[in-house]
Design a protein around this motif. Structure first.
Motif, mmCIF file in Angstrom:
data_model
loop_
_atom_site.group_PDB
_atom_site.id
_atom_site.type_symbol
_atom_site.label_atom_id
_atom_site.label_comp_id
_atom_site.label_asym_id
_atom_site.label_seq_id
_atom_site.Cartn_x
_atom_site.Cartn_y
_atom_site.Cartn_z
ATOM 1 N N VAL A 189 7.466 -7.086 -3.926
ATOM 2 C CA VAL A 189 6.998 -7.131 -5.320
ATOM 3 C C VAL A 189 7.847 -6.145 -6.118
ATOM 4 C CG1 VAL A 189 5.077 -6.468 -6.850
ATOM 5 C CG2 VAL A 189 4.627 -7.881 -4.828
ATOM 6 N N PHE A 190 8.286 -6.570 -7.296
ATOM 7 C CA PHE A 190 9.010 -5.671 -8.194
ATOM 8 C C PHE A 190 8.129 -5.352 -9.396
ATOM 9 C CE2 PHE A 190 12.523 -7.720 -5.902
ATOM 10 C CZ PHE A 190 13.315 -6.618 -5.584
ATOM 11 N N PHE A 191 8.453 -4.291 -10.100
ATOM 12 C CA PHE A 191 7.677 -3.926 -11.283
ATOM 13 C C PHE A 191 8.038 -4.841 -12.450
ATOM 14 C CE2 PHE A 191 6.694 -1.759 -15.184
ATOM 15 C CZ PHE A 191 5.499 -1.104 -14.935
ATOM 16 N N HIS A 192 9.334 -4.839 -12.815
ATOM 17 C CA HIS A 192 9.829 -5.621 -13.949
ATOM 18 C C HIS A 192 10.715 -6.742 -13.405
ATOM 19 C CE1 HIS A 192 11.309 -6.343 -18.029
ATOM 20 N NE2 HIS A 192 12.540 -6.272 -17.591
ATOM 21 N N LEU A 237 6.371 -3.373 0.222
ATOM 22 C CA LEU A 237 7.166 -2.609 -0.732
ATOM 23 C C LEU A 237 7.039 -3.120 -2.165
ATOM 24 C CD1 LEU A 237 9.315 -0.330 -0.785
ATOM 25 C CD2 LEU A 237 11.048 -2.091 -0.426
ATOM 26 N N ILE A 238 6.807 -2.158 -3.084
ATOM 27 C CA ILE A 238 6.947 -2.422 -4.524
ATOM 28 C C ILE A 238 8.154 -1.612 -4.999
ATOM 29 C CG2 ILE A 238 5.968 -2.110 -6.836
ATOM 30 C CD1 ILE A 238 3.184 -2.421 -5.655
ATOM 31 N N VAL A 239 9.124 -2.290 -5.606
ATOM 32 C CA VAL A 239 10.317 -1.591 -6.099
ATOM 33 C C VAL A 239 10.253 -1.526 -7.622
ATOM 34 C CG1 VAL A 239 12.845 -1.543 -6.133
ATOM 35 C CG2 VAL A 239 11.650 -2.508 -4.145
ATOM 36 N N MET A 240 10.517 -0.346 -8.153
ATOM 37 C CA MET A 240 10.488 -0.207 -9.617
ATOM 38 C C MET A 240 11.607 0.678 -10.141
ATOM 39 S SD MET A 240 7.209 2.347 -10.091
ATOM 40 C CE MET A 240 7.436 2.461 -11.860
ATOM 41 N N GLU A 241 12.055 0.393 -11.350
ATOM 42 C CA GLU A 241 13.005 1.254 -12.046
ATOM 43 C C GLU A 241 12.334 2.599 -12.285
ATOM 44 O OE1 GLU A 241 12.403 -1.895 -12.768
ATOM 45 O OE2 GLU A 241 14.240 -2.914 -13.354
ATOM 46 N N ASN A 242 13.085 3.682 -12.151
ATOM 47 C CA ASN A 242 12.444 5.009 -12.212
ATOM 48 C C ASN A 242 12.009 5.423 -13.618
ATOM 49 O OD1 ASN A 242 14.943 5.573 -13.240
ATOM 50 N ND2 ASN A 242 15.502 7.115 -11.716
ATOM 51 N N TYR A 243 12.328 4.610 -14.642
ATOM 52 C CA TYR A 243 11.884 4.994 -15.992
ATOM 53 C C TYR A 243 10.553 4.353 -16.381
ATOM 54 C CZ TYR A 243 14.954 0.914 -16.870
ATOM 55 O OH TYR A 243 15.596 -0.289 -16.812
ATOM 56 N N TYR A 244 9.982 3.523 -15.516
ATOM 57 C CA TYR A 244 8.683 2.934 -15.846
ATOM 58 C C TYR A 244 7.541 3.840 -15.383
ATOM 59 C CZ TYR A 244 10.882 -1.492 -17.118
ATOM 60 O OH TYR A 244 11.635 -2.461 -17.726
ATOM 61 N N ASP A 245 6.394 3.676 -16.047
ATOM 62 C CA ASP A 245 5.182 4.403 -15.686
ATOM 63 C C ASP A 245 4.690 3.878 -14.331
ATOM 64 O OD1 ASP A 245 2.687 5.495 -15.464
ATOM 65 O OD2 ASP A 245 1.919 4.736 -17.372
ATOM 66 N N VAL A 263 13.687 3.455 -8.029
ATOM 67 C CA VAL A 263 15.147 3.484 -7.899
ATOM 68 C C VAL A 263 15.821 3.686 -9.262
ATOM 69 C CG1 VAL A 263 15.182 2.037 -5.819
ATOM 70 C CG2 VAL A 263 15.337 0.949 -8.076
ATOM 71 N N PRO A 264 17.007 4.305 -9.245
ATOM 72 C CA PRO A 264 17.772 4.418 -10.483
ATOM 73 C C PRO A 264 18.484 3.096 -10.751
ATOM 74 C CG PRO A 264 18.979 5.416 -8.659
ATOM 75 C CD PRO A 264 17.687 4.912 -8.087
ATOM 76 N N VAL A 265 18.488 2.649 -12.007
ATOM 77 C CA VAL A 265 19.248 1.430 -12.344
ATOM 78 C C VAL A 265 20.248 1.724 -13.462
ATOM 79 C CG1 VAL A 265 17.663 -0.338 -11.508
ATOM 80 C CG2 VAL A 265 17.300 0.663 -13.751
ATOM 81 N N GLY A 266 20.759 2.948 -13.433
ATOM 82 C CA GLY A 266 21.806 3.339 -14.366
ATOM 83 C C GLY A 266 22.569 4.484 -13.731
#
Ligand SMILES: [Zn+2]
Length: 291
Positions: A189-192, A237-245, A263-266
């Protein structure tokens, strides 16, 4: 006479040694352009590596960065909704916009018109192709073409840098694909909804998103649905960009025991992430270690 000579020399040198002034919307594009343009580009980026590129505040300092730019490189597909306003504000009418999505085979292109309540931040298809290294190769070709057409005299220099970078990227792709074999077909599952190109390239099995729709914050009813999904399929596992709440993913984790991976995406989106290679290494190593 001496004065005139000096002026001529200064003019000549500015003609011969003028660098291309480049602005990139994201740090990933910055990294790619920098690797091809190297010393022949003056380059700055707008959105930081730990910021959501969907939503960037329109600030005068960004307009200043655009004022003297020859080229602005963007992801396109509506990701940088804020860019037209910044370009207007910069009063730079000579700026050329390079849309790197032009040759990308777009995924998740909506078949009907979207509106805000339905999630409208991916209006022309999914814009997160830069998370898939084979799509990055298409971006690199576009970047090379744009730099050469801006300064044809430096075509050999740009081409040499491009070839060197693609060679390294190709060997990294083999490395990442080998590592990702352990994650193949595993449910995640991903966040965005930013991972469709990545998952297609590495054969990950996306089962759902924490956001009900792209850009729509998690709701209690959607969380309940995700919890049922995670339990039913044994998702680890849920993977999310580190800038989301992370409060909604953490709630899901408390109930199900699923691991939340940020995870960082930049570039510079996290300490130690100084290049696209660093970023992808981090993503691949952490997904494979936890899936
Ligand atoms: Zn998005």
């Amino acid at each position: 006479m001496k004065k005139i000579l000096t002026i001529i020399l200064v003019l000549l040198s500015s003609l011969t040694f003028a660098k291309i002034n480049v602005v990139t919307t994201t740090t990933i594009i910055y990294d790619l352009v920098k690797n091809i343009g190297k010393d022949e580009v003056n380059i700055v980026y707008l959105c930081r590596g730990n910021q959501d590129p969907h939503f960037l505040e329109v600030l005068p300092s960004y307009m200043l960065k655009l004022r003297k730019a020859d080229l602005v490189f963007k992801v396109g597909l509506g990701l940088e909704k804020w860019l037209p306003q910044l370009i207007d504000g910069s009063r730079n009418t000579d700026i050329k916009e390079i849309d790197l999505s032009k040759e990308i085979q777009k995924l998740e292109v909506p078949t009907k018109r979207l509106n805000a309540s339905y999630g409208d931040i991916h209006p022309y298809g999914n814009p997160h192709y830069y998370l898939a290294p084979n799509q990055v190769k298409i971006m690199l070709t576009e970047i090379l073409d744009a730099l050469i057409s801006e300064d044809p005299d430096k075509a050999d220099y740009f081409t040499k840098n491009y070839e060197k970078y693609v060679k390294k990227l190709d060997s990294k792709i083999i490395d990442w694909k080998n590592k990702m074999k352990t994650a193949e077909s595993k449910p995640v599952v991903f966040f965005h909804a930013s991972w469709i190109y990545f998952s297609t390239e590495f054969n990950l099995n996306i089962k759902g998103y924490v956001e009900p729709k792209p850009g729509i914050p998690p709701s209690p009813s959607h969380n309940a649905k995700t919890i049922r999904l995670v339990k039913k399929l044994g998702i680890k596992l849920i993977v999310m960009e580190n800038y989301y709440d992370d409060s909604a993913p953490n709630q899901i984790a408390e109930i199900t025991g699923v691991k939340v991976l940020k995870v960082p995406v930049g570039i510079w989106g996290m300490e130690g992430i100084n290049s696209y290679f660093d970023m992808m290494d981090y993503i691949v190593n952490n997904i494979t270690a936890n899936i």
